[in-house]
Design a protein around this motif. Structure first.
Motif, PDB file in Angstrom:
ATOM      1  N   TYR A 112      32.152  42.450  40.945  1.00 28.64           N
ATOM      2  CA  TYR A 112      33.279  42.671  40.064  1.00 28.64           C
ATOM      3  C   TYR A 112      33.262  41.769  38.896  1.00 28.64           C
ATOM      4  CZ  TYR A 112      37.650  44.506  37.326  1.00 28.64           C
ATOM      5  OH  TYR A 112      38.001  45.116  36.415  1.00 28.64           O
ATOM      6  N   MET A 113      33.491  40.326  39.411  1.00 26.05           N
ATOM      7  CA  MET A 113      33.357  39.333  38.561  1.00 26.05           C
ATOM      8  C   MET A 113      32.388  39.135  37.646  1.00 26.05           C
ATOM      9  SD  MET A 113      35.630  36.281  40.629  1.00 26.05           S
ATOM     10  CE  MET A 113      34.383  36.021  41.558  1.00 26.05           C
ATOM     11  N   PHE A 114      31.291  39.195  38.368  1.00 23.36           N
ATOM     12  CA  PHE A 114      29.957  38.755  37.665  1.00 23.36           C
ATOM     13  C   PHE A 114      29.158  39.933  36.961  1.00 23.36           C
ATOM     14  CE2 PHE A 114      30.582  35.536  41.033  1.00 23.36           C
ATOM     15  CZ  PHE A 114      30.406  34.361  40.293  1.00 23.36           C
ATOM     16  N   THR A 115      29.877  41.070  36.974  1.00 24.93           N
ATOM     17  CA  THR A 115      29.261  42.188  35.996  1.00 24.93           C
ATOM     18  C   THR A 115      29.271  41.746  34.580  1.00 24.93           C
ATOM     19  OG1 THR A 115      30.378  43.723  37.598  1.00 24.93           O
ATOM     20  CG2 THR A 115      29.676  44.728  35.534  1.00 24.93           C
ATOM     21  N   PRO A 116      28.053  42.015  34.271  1.00 24.40           N
ATOM     22  CA  PRO A 116      27.700  41.414  32.623  1.00 24.40           C
ATOM     23  C   PRO A 116      28.722  41.828  31.666  1.00 24.40           C
ATOM     24  CG  PRO A 116      25.645  41.903  33.545  1.00 24.40           C
ATOM     25  CD  PRO A 116      26.808  42.454  34.750  1.00 24.40           C
ATOM     26  N   SER A 117      29.236  43.198  31.886  1.00 24.31           N
ATOM     27  CA  SER A 117      30.432  43.762  30.930  1.00 24.31           C
ATOM     28  C   SER A 117      31.680  43.089  30.947  1.00 24.31           C
ATOM     29  CB  SER A 117      30.441  45.045  31.052  1.00 24.31           C
ATOM     30  OG  SER A 117      31.218  45.452  32.286  1.00 24.31           O
ATOM     31  N   ARG A 118      31.981  42.214  31.994  1.00 28.07           N
ATOM     32  CA  ARG A 118      33.122  41.489  32.041  1.00 28.07           C
ATOM     33  C   ARG A 118      32.913  39.938  32.005  1.00 28.07           C
ATOM     34  NH1 ARG A 118      32.963  45.097  36.412  1.00 28.07           N
ATOM     35  NH2 ARG A 118      34.287  46.885  36.082  1.00 28.07           N
ATOM     36  N   TYR A 119      31.826  39.348  31.571  1.00 26.04           N
ATOM     37  CA  TYR A 119      31.427  37.909  31.407  1.00 26.04           C
ATOM     38  C   TYR A 119      32.660  37.100  30.566  1.00 26.04           C
ATOM     39  CZ  TYR A 119      26.846  37.849  33.555  1.00 26.04           C
ATOM     40  OH  TYR A 119      26.037  37.825  34.337  1.00 26.04           O
ATOM     41  N   ASN A 120      33.111  38.187  29.590  1.00 20.79           N
ATOM     42  CA  ASN A 120      34.303  37.441  28.621  1.00 20.79           C
ATOM     43  C   ASN A 120      35.469  37.017  29.604  1.00 20.79           C
ATOM     44  OD1 ASN A 120      34.718  40.179  28.893  1.00 20.79           O
ATOM     45  ND2 ASN A 120      35.685  40.230  26.768  1.00 20.79           N
TER      46      ASN A 120
END
Length: 179
Positions: A112-120
């Motif tokens: 979940y944390m390292f999903t590209p859509s959540r990089y911000n």
């Protein structure tokens, strides 16, 4: 001779580094959960305000009120409705994340944390992150297993190349002794 001394030393050093790196993931997950929780609480407060306003003015819920506002002839009311709609979507996303961090395991939390859509979100968390060593059994096990896996992934190609080179070298040496 020197290669036999340096190789194992480099392998141990690499394992130590990958272990320390992997041990940071549980710590980062804790920080990330705290970040999500704060943002969730803030967003929940806004959504509860939308719900209260909707009930006060006779709408079934905030979604019904927003839908009505999207049809309004005033551009500012429509723009406000779009912002509220975005906030409701964010609220649902954060709620799912909070649930995952409360009930999920470290692997699913990491994904979940390292999903590209959540990089911000991750970047914001890392801004306040302080490295450390997890004090939980699951955190230590996760770090050790991931550290070992990373070490194997990194070192296996080199070990394969070295073994292949030794076999090739020993074949050449045995051919020279036969001639």
């Amino acid at each position: 001779m020197i290669g036999r001394l340096i190789g194992p030393l480099l392998d141990k050093l690499l394992f130590g580094l990958t272990l320390l790196l992997a041990l940071q993931v549980p710590q980062l997950a804790d920080h990330y959960q705290q970040f999500l929780s704060g943002w969730f609480e803030s967003t929940q407060w806004q959504v509860e305000g939308y719900e209260a306003t909707a009930k006060e003015f006779g709408y079934a819920d905030a979604a019904a009120m927003i839908e009505q506002h999207q049809q309004n002839s005033e551009p500012s009311v429509r723009a406000d409705a779009e912002q509220k709609l975005a906030t409701l979507a964010l609220y649902d996303e954060l709620k799912a994340g909070i649930t995952l961090f409360r009930e999920g395991n470290l692997l699913s939390q990491s994904i979940y944390m390292f999903t590209p859509s959540r990089y911000n979100y991750l970047e914001k968390t890392i801004d306040n992150f302080k490295p450390g060593i997890p004090l939980t059994t699951s955190g230590l096990l996760f770090g050790a297993i991931i550290g070992l896996m990373l070490n194997l992934i990194i070192t296996q190609p080199f070990q394969f190349f070295i073994r292949r080179r030794k076999v090739k070298h020993s074949k050449l040496s045995s051919e020279k002794t036969l001639v």
